[in-house]
Write an enzyme that holds these catalytic residues in place. Structure first.
Site, PDB file in Angstrom:
ATOM      1  N   SER A  26     -57.173  21.678 -22.377  1.00 28.23           N
ATOM      2  CA  SER A  26     -57.599  22.282 -21.120  1.00 28.23           C
ATOM      3  C   SER A  26     -56.647  21.839 -19.997  1.00 28.23           C
ATOM      4  O   SER A  26     -55.432  21.970 -20.158  1.00 28.23           O
ATOM      5  CB  SER A  26     -59.053  21.890 -20.837  1.00 28.23           C
ATOM      6  N   ARG A  85     -71.449  22.495 -11.998  1.00 29.79           N
ATOM      7  CA  ARG A  85     -71.303  21.929 -13.329  1.00 29.79           C
ATOM      8  C   ARG A  85     -72.070  22.747 -14.370  1.00 29.79           C
ATOM      9  O   ARG A  85     -71.576  22.980 -15.477  1.00 29.79           O
ATOM     10  CB  ARG A  85     -71.795  20.490 -13.325  1.00 29.79           C
ATOM     11  N   ASP A 120     -62.671  30.120 -28.009  1.00 26.00           N
ATOM     12  CA  ASP A 120     -62.410  29.690 -26.631  1.00 26.00           C
ATOM     13  C   ASP A 120     -62.190  30.923 -25.763  1.00 26.00           C
ATOM     14  O   ASP A 120     -61.178  31.600 -25.881  1.00 26.00           O
ATOM     15  CB  ASP A 120     -61.166  28.793 -26.614  1.00 26.00           C
ATOM     16  N   HIS A 174     -64.470  26.684 -25.760  1.00 30.25           N
ATOM     17  CA  HIS A 174     -63.369  25.933 -25.157  1.00 30.25           C
ATOM     18  C   HIS A 174     -63.384  24.460 -25.578  1.00 30.25           C
ATOM     19  O   HIS A 174     -62.341  23.859 -25.800  1.00 30.25           O
ATOM     20  CB  HIS A 174     -63.479  26.064 -23.644  1.00 30.25           C
ATOM     21  N   ASP A 175     -64.572  23.881 -25.672  1.00 37.00           N
ATOM     22  CA  ASP A 175     -64.691  22.463 -26.029  1.00 37.00           C
ATOM     23  C   ASP A 175     -64.289  22.160 -27.470  1.00 37.00           C
ATOM     24  O   ASP A 175     -64.364  20.998 -27.892  1.00 37.00           O
ATOM     25  CB  ASP A 175     -66.121  21.970 -25.782  1.00 37.00           C
TER      26      ASP A 175
END
Lengths: 385, 385
Positions: B165, B234, B331, B364-365
């Site tokens: 990222s 968040r 992702d 994405h993680d």
């Protein structure tokens, strides 16, 4: 000497255009019990119609709007209107939903804020808006209220029900709830079951609203309320209606201003996409009620046909309509697979169903595209014998 | 009589574990000029190291963290820690980034809030936090500060730089900025150019923060500030780190509580995914500074290698390192194509580059996954002669 045709004060609709239209209010004076068990002594739906109901009263098509939509789906309210109704490209004389042939009806949903009963309506018992004392609304409540409007208008059968996104959910629910009344169902860019990601985005929007101190537990006056929170909810949701590709084509990394040297100014609007989203947020708060946003997103969260009926096949068991389900390749909110899944379940349940997948790059909002492919699909499906 | 091996007061690292680690502070006492043109008389970077620098001082690997990460990427700070550092699965004796072989270094980024200089640092001139008077930070500023840390530690060459990222952005920038210093670049789940959708999500998060009345133009004390806005930012961002599939598998539509009949209660947390996001938001505000969030998202927005250098090939012209770029199929924040695009540009620029695409469904993680595929890729790439 006045030539009416050229007078700016008269209006001859453009060929293919619905032209000037007026909303009306249907006031249902009897008690209505919501799925949650609560009742109201009556309700109002604001609606518009285009075209004429035929003698058999069986040529009506209901247009079903999405989360932030309303009853004004075609035509204009005034010659000064900058924009026509939200699905004007699809609906009109000779268009895909042909008002020369169909009597088109669109109502603002129950729980909405554009004239239909919802949290911003005045509670006659208190003289102030219901706020969150308004009964919790489901998609099924929305279409049951629409059915009462149809009855009021003397409609004997719906030639079609059509909607995208939450409008698609309503379309599916129509086919399930009133199988003998609905001839054709068109559901686009939708799902049979709101999934975790959808609930998650809805919840962030709700938190932005409810954590705004001006929300005040839903108690606020007209024009007041959690404007900041609602704008943020809308900005975020708007991203989910588009696609990476379409945003990059439309805005890319273009800047409104040169990158500023001063540190604080780095936080001002710099990119065009930021300015666009800001505008989306600001214009939304002037037309939408924050409590309605909470209610309607919750109705979407609770839309779960397999969960409610045991399975999707069981949900569709009563359906008699022929259904057209349309998915869009770039829709990541309700991806094509979720749409295809609906059509497959209809087929497995022994129903007539067609699935079409259109290759677009606009994202979820693709169902609103000016697309001859969509027009042909809808026209052919509605006009099939 | 005390058996040190069994004493709860001594600590023998588990095989493969970095074990107890301590952060240190690097105080750079000379002026540092940011890309924006502003300067500070000096700065601090908080960092951790694992393993030993060899005699040639050329076995260091820098680990680069993402937006909300920090310098604590492996090991534990205390025997009571519930969780080890954020990339502990990858880093340790005998692990993919082998601390028996490499001297691993990770620092909190400039502009951050975990001990490095950033908006929450005290401005010695005023005695209060800089807030948004802290210079605007770029990804290039982050790695230039890291280079000064490397010099301070006497590192002569980096055996590798690795990050996902925003960490991947830093890795790419390292290869461009210090070609003779960097032997291998590993960039995962990243992009060479933040696109409109990414900027849009970042902007919604910033608006949630800046529109929170407690933001107060960035002026607030420790533990104060726009806690509501930061939590909302968040929550939203967290959705973008996962995937539709992984959220559905992890939470589905499972409910925390039965659907409530009372209308207002319909707005309480009902679904597990809501409760999870709420927890994500609440735990974040206790460890992250809102102004840092504004700064670091802005640094990400401004990351645009083709725009900065004329083209991506020109950006990569100075690179001497061999690069490994890894994309993940699920992702959707920095999709595989954006990663593949980096590797292709490196190849077109005549550089040694490898692209790997891993089929994961975590979103994405995925770069943080416990995945033997990732471990093998990283290990083999770093240890290749």
């Amino acid at each position: 000497m006045n030539d009416a045709d050229n007078s700016p004060y008269s209006h001859t609709p453009e060929p293919g255009e619905v032209g000037l239209v007026e909303p009306r209010d249907f006031v249902h004076p009897q008690p209505f019990t919501f799925d949650c068990g609560q009742s109201l002594p009556g309700f109002t739906l604001r609606y518009e119609t285009y075209g004429r109901l035929n003698a058999a009263r069986d040529n009506a098509v209901i247009v079903l709007h999405a989360l932030s939509g309303d009853h004004h789906c075609a035509g204009i309210h005034s010659l000064n209107d900058r924009k026509p109704g939200w699905w004007n490209n699809l609906i009109g004389p000779g268009k895909a939903v042909d008002t020369n042939r169909f009597f088109v009806l669109c109502s603002n949903v129950l729980g909405g804020c554009q004239g239909s009963s919802g949290p911003s309506s005045i509670n006659p018992a208190t003289g102030v808006p219901y706020g969150i004392s308004f009964p919790f609304v489901t998609v099924r409540d929305m279409i049951r209220a629409q059915k009462l409007l149809c009855d009021h208008l003397g409609i004997t059968r719906l030639a079609g029900v059509i909607g995208g996104s939450m409008g698609g959910m309503q379309a599916l629910q129509w086919g399930i709830e009133y199988p003998d009344f609905v001839h054709r169902v068109i559901a686009m860019a939708t799902t049979a079951r709101e999934n975790a990601q959808g609930i998650a985005f809805n919840e962030v929007g709700r938190q932005a609203i409810m954590q705004d101190p001006d929300w005040n537990q839903g108690i606020y006056g007209k024009g007041g309320g959690p404007r900041v929170g609602l704008a943020i909810a809308r900005m975020m949701a708007h991203i989910t209606y588009l696609s990476d590709t379409s945003m990059d084509r439309k805005f890319g990394r273009r800047k409104k201003s040169a990158a500023p040297a001063a540190s604080g100014a780095a936080l001002d609007v710099q990119f065009e996409v930021e300015s666009y989203l800001k505008h989306q947020g600001e214009s939304f708060i002037n037309r939408f009620d924050a409590n309605s946003y909470l209610y309607i997103t919750r109705a979407i969260d609770h839309f779960d046909l397999p969960g409610t009926y045991g399975s999707l096949e069981q949900a569709f068991a009563p359906v008699k309509a022929h259904s057209l389900v349309v998915g869009f390749t770039s829709d990541w909110l309700f991806p094509p697979e979720q749409n295809r899944h609906i059509a497959l379940a209809l087929l497995r349940a022994g129903k007539r169903a067609t699935y079409a997948q259109l290759d677009t790059d606009l994202g979820h909002d693709s169902f609103l595209l000016e697309s001859p492919q969509i027009y042909d699909l809808v026209r052919d499906f509605l006009e099939r014998a």
